[in-house]
Design an enzyme around this catalytic site. Structure first.
Site, PDB file in Angstrom:
ATOM      1  N   CYS A 110     -17.913  13.231 -12.193  1.00  0.00           N
ATOM      2  CA  CYS A 110     -18.524  13.545 -10.890  1.00  0.00           C
ATOM      3  C   CYS A 110     -17.522  13.317  -9.759  1.00  0.00           C
ATOM      4  CB  CYS A 110     -19.760  12.675 -10.654  1.00  0.00           C
ATOM      5  SG  CYS A 110     -21.122  12.954 -11.792  1.00  0.00           S
ATOM      6  N   CYS A 153     -20.613   9.526 -12.810  1.00  0.00           N
ATOM      7  CA  CYS A 153     -19.525   9.191 -13.725  1.00  0.00           C
ATOM      8  C   CYS A 153     -18.204   9.658 -13.131  1.00  0.00           C
ATOM      9  CB  CYS A 153     -19.749   9.839 -15.092  1.00  0.00           C
ATOM     10  SG  CYS A 153     -19.657  11.644 -15.066  1.00  0.00           S
ATOM     11  N   ASP A 185      12.262 -12.560   7.379  1.00  0.00           N
ATOM     12  CA  ASP A 185      12.740 -12.876   8.729  1.00  0.00           C
ATOM     13  C   ASP A 185      12.417 -14.339   9.035  1.00  0.00           C
ATOM     14  OD1 ASP A 185      13.544 -12.334  11.510  1.00  0.00           O
ATOM     15  OD2 ASP A 185      11.400 -12.574  11.912  1.00  0.00           O
ATOM     16  N   ASP A 218      12.420  -5.610  12.796  1.00  0.00           N
ATOM     17  CA  ASP A 218      12.225  -5.665  11.342  1.00  0.00           C
ATOM     18  C   ASP A 218      11.758  -4.336  10.765  1.00  0.00           C
ATOM     19  OD1 ASP A 218      12.812  -8.449  11.204  1.00  0.00           O
ATOM     20  OD2 ASP A 218      10.771  -8.896  11.881  1.00  0.00           O
ATOM     21  N   ASP A 243       7.972  -9.631  11.462  1.00  0.00           N
ATOM     22  CA  ASP A 243       6.908  -9.579  12.472  1.00  0.00           C
ATOM     23  C   ASP A 243       7.323  -8.877  13.750  1.00  0.00           C
ATOM     24  OD1 ASP A 243       8.689 -11.526  13.434  1.00  0.00           O
ATOM     25  OD2 ASP A 243       7.062 -12.557  14.504  1.00  0.00           O
TER      26      ASP A 243
END
Length: 650
Positions: free
Chosen positions: A15, A12, A441, A543, A539
């Protein structure tokens, strides 16, 4: 060092909270988060200060187990545990039916009444048989509850097993006392008395049944990870002195040459050294859909890179291993998804704190319930007091609250991975739904360079721009984002005419030209100052400043490693429809989390008073019995998991 470690023995949310608290208390561990749904611990630790063996020893003392050995499989252990759980559940139902038959008078012993007063359908012999059956059920089928409760007691804590153990022991001991002394003690005072062995047995039976259903349902939340792991072959065809030898994947070294044929999974990241197919003599076609989302097989020739987990659909190829084992792209994806599924949303930490005090609070409510009924009616109400207290102990369920957040996160993050959207952690998934401004971008993110596109003369674009095209579904994705109330800003290093052309072509109303990395960062900061939640998509290295500053950062998988390292979300493919998909999935997942938490809390708020018998005080003859309480408790946990699984079809 970060590592995801399987945890065995958690039942549970208490735990998982106990394991997490224990790990975080150990010197050398920087942070640890434990997922009940994933049955894993994500541990960031210093290997010079603490070892995995040290962690295992400490957690074992608390009654749980960490799977750190190479020759032990957590999946196999869980499978064996589930098989044992099913056997115990079936046997417990057998005991339950027999006890119910004796206690309800469905089976007659032929020793009617035998000097015992009370329920006309109950005999002394039936009571004794029920006692034996209930004891067998507790010793064999319910043993796990008592062992766990004892270990928790030794560590001065408690979990759901503690409530089950306490409630069944109370019902069993009270019934055993009544079996042998009920007539002498209660009958002499004119008080009706009963035995409740059926309640003791049915509590264990329903809890075991609930756990079976819960484990089966939780297994479905890990479907995405199993699907990714299924892309990892166990063996490879090694080329040694022009001879082919099938060897375990663990023996492959960097620089080895491997042959892969149509339909087989590529075992490592590598560079093609030889390729052929029936369509062309110098290329093989590889299906990369599971990694990049590319629906059409890609031609691979000598010198091209191939990724582990991808599959040649036509022809065969040979490749030289470049990355092996845990360093492959597929292994990185699996690790990233596992860590994300094991991470915690901010709301989960509040739930975990509540779970730690939940069991003591429930035990206190049960005690107050017992004392209240006893004070109201004295000894005549003692059976009512005991049953009400037992019902309160059983009905309370921290499991539903504990499962509400992690199950939804596991399914949501797994669903995203299937769409080639890799989400770094739960916070990123939660923040995605708040985004109302997007900075994107252009080159390499919105457009694909080096692809010839026919343009009409007079666009004012030079040869560089004429060799670009929009990525798949770019304009549709930008339109969809804006319809969702997200403002889109395109950033380009191109001159004004080129930037305007691509902004118009993609349907973006806001754009800037001739920008540098500082300009992207400045725009993100400006939008945030206006109170907007900003997502940045890029990418390249230029950036990274803006990505690091944004509320949510997204990188393109074919971009630079630096951008992907900074970003919270990575798109593995070129289809930009993944952007609105990610936002929608975030909103659905977070909505599911709150839905789960609402029902989990409402369940306890409504059911605990009903189990305590509050309505009886107002003349309404209704109370949740211990047997009904155990069934409702089991259903509450299962319903939360099943509700989360609906995300798989979203």
């Amino acid at each position: 060092m970060k590592k995801t470690i399987p945890v065995i023995g958690m039942a549970c949310s208490v735990c998982s909270a106990n394991v997490e608290r224990k790990l975080n208390s150990l010197a050398g561990i920087n942070s640890a988060t434990v997922s009940l749904a994933g049955r894993t611990a994500l541990v960031d630790y210093d290997p010079e200060k603490i070892t995995l063996e040290d962690m295992k020893r400490e957690i074992s003392d608390a009654g749980y187990d960490l799977v750190i050995e190479a020759d032990r499989s957590a999946e196999e252990i869980n499978r064996r545990e589930f098989t044992l759980l099913k056997r115990r559940t079936i046997l417990s139902w057998f005991f339950a039916i027999l006890v119910m038959a004796f206690s309800m008078g469905w089976i007659s012993s032929g020793m009617e009444n035998n000097g015992i007063t009370g329920n006309s359908h109950t005999t002394a012999f039936n009571n004794q048989l029920s006692l034996i059956l209930a004891l067998l059920n507790m010793v064999y089928c319910g043993r796990m509850f008592y062992v766990s409760a004892w270990k928790q007691l030794l560590h001065r804590t408690a979990n759901m097993d503690s409530l089950v153990a306490l409630s069944t022991l109370i019902a069993f001991l009270f019934s055993s006392f009544n079996t042998f002394f009920g007539e002498a003690v209660w009958g002499a005072r004119g008080i009706g008395w009963h035995t409740y062995f059926d309640a003791s047995v049915m509590i264990i039976t329903f809890v075991l049944t609930g756990r079976c259903l819960e484990e089966k349902a939780k297994d479905g939340t890990a479907a995405s990870i199993r699907q990714l792991m299924g892309l990892q072959p166990k063996t490879a065809r090694l080329v040694a002195s022009e001879k082919l030898e099938r060897v375990p994947i663990s023996t492959i070294q960097r620089g080895d040459v491997i042959e892969v044929r149509a339909g087989e999974k590529i075992p490592v990241d590598g560079v093609v050294t030889q390729a052929e197919s029936f369509m062309t003599a110098d290329a093989a076609y590889v299906d990369e859909a599971m990694i990049t989302g590319e629906p059409v097989p890609v031609a691979k020739r000598v010198g091209d890179e191939v990724l582990s987990g991808t599959i040649p659909s036509q022809g065969k190829l040979r490749l030289r291993a470049r990355q092996i084992g845990e360093n492959t792209t597929l292994a990185h994806i699996i690790r990233m998804v596992q860590e994300a599924q094991g991470s915690k949303a901010p709301v989960q930490r509040i739930v975990d704190k509540a779970a730690l005090v939940f069991v003591p609070v429930v035990a206190g409510i049960a005690l107050v319930t017992f004392l209240a009924w006893w004070m109201i009616g004295g000894n005549a109400y003692l059976p009512q007091a005991i049953l009400s207290a037992v019902a309160v102990l059983v009905i309370a369920c921290p499991c539903a609250m504990g499962l509400a957040t992690p199950t939804a996160l596991m399914v949501g993050i797994g669903k995203a991975a299937q769409k080639q959207i890799l989400i770094k952690d739960a916070a990123a998934l939660e923040n995605l739904r708040k985004v109302n401004a997007l900075v994107i971008d252009k080159t390499g993110t919105l457009t694909i360079p080096n692809q010839n596109v026919d343009f009409t003369k007079g666009d004012g674009l030079d040869d560089i721009e004429s060799r670009e095209s929009l990525k798949p579904h770019a304009s549709e994705a930008m339109k969809m984002l804006q319809e969702e109330g997200i403002e889109v800003y395109m950033m380009s290093g191109d001159r004004e005419e080129s930037a305007r052309y691509w902004a118009n072509k993609s349907g973006i109303g806001h754009y800037q030209s001739k920008v540098k990395s500082d300009d992207k960062q400045a725009l993100v900061k400006k939008l945030q100052a206006e109170g907007k939640h900003v997502m940045m998509i890029g990418d390249g290295i230029n950036d990274t400043q803006a990505l690091a500053l944004a509320d949510v950062s997204m990188a393109i998988g074919k971009g630079t490693d630096v951008a992907m390292e900074v970003a919270q979300v990575t798109l593995m493919g070129d289809d930009l429809m993944a952007i609105p998909d990610a936002v929608k999935l975030s909103r659905k997942t977070v909505g599911m989390i709150w839905q789960n938490l609402f029902w989990a809390f409402i369940y306890n708020i409504i059911c605990i008073p009903l189990a305590a018998g509050v309505l009886l005080l107002f003349g309404i003859n209704f109370q949740i019995t211990p047997m009904a309480a155990s069934a409702l408790m089991a259903c509450s946990s299962v319903s939360v998991v099943l509700n989360s699984l609906r995300l798989r079809f979203a």
